[in-house]
Design a protein around this motif. Sequence first.
Motif, mmCIF file in Angstrom:
data_model
loop_
_atom_site.group_PDB
_atom_site.id
_atom_site.type_symbol
_atom_site.label_atom_id
_atom_site.label_comp_id
_atom_site.label_asym_id
_atom_site.label_seq_id
_atom_site.Cartn_x
_atom_site.Cartn_y
_atom_site.Cartn_z
ATOM 1 N N ASP A 43 0.821 -1.213 0.000
ATOM 2 C CA ASP A 43 0.000 0.000 0.000
ATOM 3 C C ASP A 43 0.853 1.261 0.000
ATOM 4 O O ASP A 43 0.562 2.225 -0.720
ATOM 5 C CB ASP A 43 -0.960 0.010 1.200
ATOM 6 C CG ASP A 43 -2.009 -1.086 1.101
ATOM 7 O OD1 ASP A 43 -2.507 -1.337 -0.016
ATOM 8 O OD2 ASP A 43 -2.315 -1.705 2.136
ATOM 9 N N ALA A 44 1.935 1.268 0.769
ATOM 10 C CA ALA A 44 2.833 2.424 0.804
ATOM 11 C C ALA A 44 3.530 2.601 -0.544
ATOM 12 O O ALA A 44 3.681 3.727 -1.024
ATOM 13 C CB ALA A 44 3.860 2.269 1.923
ATOM 14 N N THR A 45 3.934 1.489 -1.165
ATOM 15 C CA THR A 45 4.582 1.561 -2.476
ATOM 16 C C THR A 45 3.621 2.105 -3.522
ATOM 17 O O THR A 45 3.985 2.975 -4.322
ATOM 18 C CB THR A 45 5.108 0.178 -2.902
ATOM 19 O OG1 THR A 45 6.047 -0.282 -1.929
ATOM 20 C CG2 THR A 45 5.770 0.232 -4.267
ATOM 21 N N ILE A 46 2.388 1.641 -3.505
ATOM 22 C CA ILE A 46 1.378 2.132 -4.448
ATOM 23 C C ILE A 46 1.173 3.632 -4.249
ATOM 24 O O ILE A 46 1.162 4.403 -5.217
ATOM 25 C CB ILE A 46 0.047 1.362 -4.286
ATOM 26 C CG1 ILE A 46 0.223 -0.088 -4.772
ATOM 27 C CG2 ILE A 46 -1.087 2.065 -5.033
ATOM 28 C CD1 ILE A 46 -0.946 -0.991 -4.443
ATOM 29 N N ALA A 47 1.028 4.067 -3.009
ATOM 30 C CA ALA A 47 0.818 5.493 -2.719
ATOM 31 C C ALA A 47 2.006 6.325 -3.183
ATOM 32 O O ALA A 47 1.826 7.411 -3.763
ATOM 33 C CB ALA A 47 0.569 5.694 -1.223
ATOM 34 N N GLU A 48 3.211 5.834 -2.954
ATOM 35 C CA GLU A 48 4.429 6.550 -3.367
ATOM 36 C C GLU A 48 4.494 6.691 -4.887
ATOM 37 O O GLU A 48 4.795 7.765 -5.409
ATOM 38 C CB GLU A 48 5.658 5.796 -2.856
ATOM 39 C CG GLU A 48 6.975 6.394 -3.271
ATOM 40 C CD GLU A 48 8.158 5.537 -2.822
ATOM 41 O OE1 GLU A 48 9.167 5.538 -3.540
ATOM 42 O OE2 GLU A 48 8.063 4.863 -1.780
ATOM 43 N N LEU A 49 4.193 5.606 -5.598
ATOM 44 C CA LEU A 49 4.235 5.659 -7.063
ATOM 45 C C LEU A 49 3.137 6.565 -7.618
ATOM 46 O O LEU A 49 3.382 7.352 -8.541
ATOM 47 C CB LEU A 49 4.122 4.245 -7.647
ATOM 48 C CG LEU A 49 5.316 3.337 -7.378
ATOM 49 C CD1 LEU A 49 5.026 1.913 -7.839
ATOM 50 C CD2 LEU A 49 6.574 3.878 -8.039
ATOM 51 N N GLN A 50 1.948 6.474 -7.052
ATOM 52 C CA GLN A 50 0.861 7.338 -7.504
ATOM 53 C C GLN A 50 1.180 8.807 -7.257
ATOM 54 O O GLN A 50 0.857 9.662 -8.083
ATOM 55 C CB GLN A 50 -0.461 6.946 -6.832
ATOM 56 C CG GLN A 50 -0.990 5.616 -7.349
ATOM 57 C CD GLN A 50 -2.207 5.115 -6.599
ATOM 58 O OE1 GLN A 50 -2.412 5.418 -5.417
ATOM 59 N NE2 GLN A 50 -3.024 4.317 -7.265
ATOM 60 N N ALA A 51 1.839 9.114 -6.154
ATOM 61 C CA ALA A 51 2.250 10.492 -5.867
ATOM 62 C C ALA A 51 3.248 10.999 -6.902
ATOM 63 O O ALA A 51 3.333 12.208 -7.149
ATOM 64 C CB ALA A 51 2.840 10.590 -4.454
ATOM 65 N N LYS A 52 4.000 10.085 -7.516
ATOM 66 C CA LYS A 52 4.947 10.449 -8.572
ATOM 67 C C LYS A 52 4.288 10.518 -9.944
ATOM 68 O O LYS A 52 4.951 10.763 -10.944
ATOM 69 C CB LYS A 52 6.083 9.417 -8.634
ATOM 70 C CG LYS A 52 6.978 9.394 -7.417
ATOM 71 C CD LYS A 52 8.017 8.293 -7.597
ATOM 72 C CE LYS A 52 8.955 8.185 -6.430
ATOM 73 N NZ LYS A 52 9.967 7.126 -6.639
ATOM 74 N N GLY A 53 2.981 10.221 -10.002
ATOM 75 C CA GLY A 53 2.265 10.256 -11.273
ATOM 76 C C GLY A 53 2.295 8.952 -12.044
ATOM 77 O O GLY A 53 1.946 8.917 -13.222
ATOM 78 N N ILE A 54 2.679 7.864 -11.398
ATOM 79 C CA ILE A 54 2.720 6.555 -12.053
ATOM 80 C C ILE A 54 1.414 5.822 -11.771
ATOM 81 O O ILE A 54 0.991 5.702 -10.622
ATOM 82 C CB ILE A 54 3.926 5.733 -11.558
ATOM 83 C CG1 ILE A 54 5.223 6.419 -11.998
ATOM 84 C CG2 ILE A 54 3.854 4.294 -12.065
ATOM 85 C CD1 ILE A 54 6.486 5.766 -11.481
#
Length: 117
Positions: free
Chosen positions: A77-88
């Motif tokens: 979940d943290a990895t998904i949130a981090e990537l989404q915050a980067k626009g991925i």
Amino acid sequence: MQFISIISIPVTDQQVAKAFYIKFGFELMIENPFQGESKWIQLSLPGAQTSVTLVNWFPDLKPGSIQGFVIKCDDLDATIAELQAKGITVGNADKTPWGRFATVKDPDGNSWSLHGK
């Protein structure tokens, strides 16, 4: 034999792909002229023994054809949130009997599966 050292990832535009993979969390190891207009671009995840090269010189290896490589995450979940915050864009996390998985595709459609709790 010890481990897989390098995996070739077929891409259309090496510079676009490099920018994506760096944003995704890979680190640039090497970028040098290779064949003609192509470059040898090699990246790895921090601390990993296996690296990837962004290739456009194998005629039978088509951009977007890579599927099924799995990247282990401590906290999905943290990895998904981090990537989404980067626009991925990250697919929904699916729960299976062997863990949770979410899919990320590079600009050419090569697919990576994130795996974690």
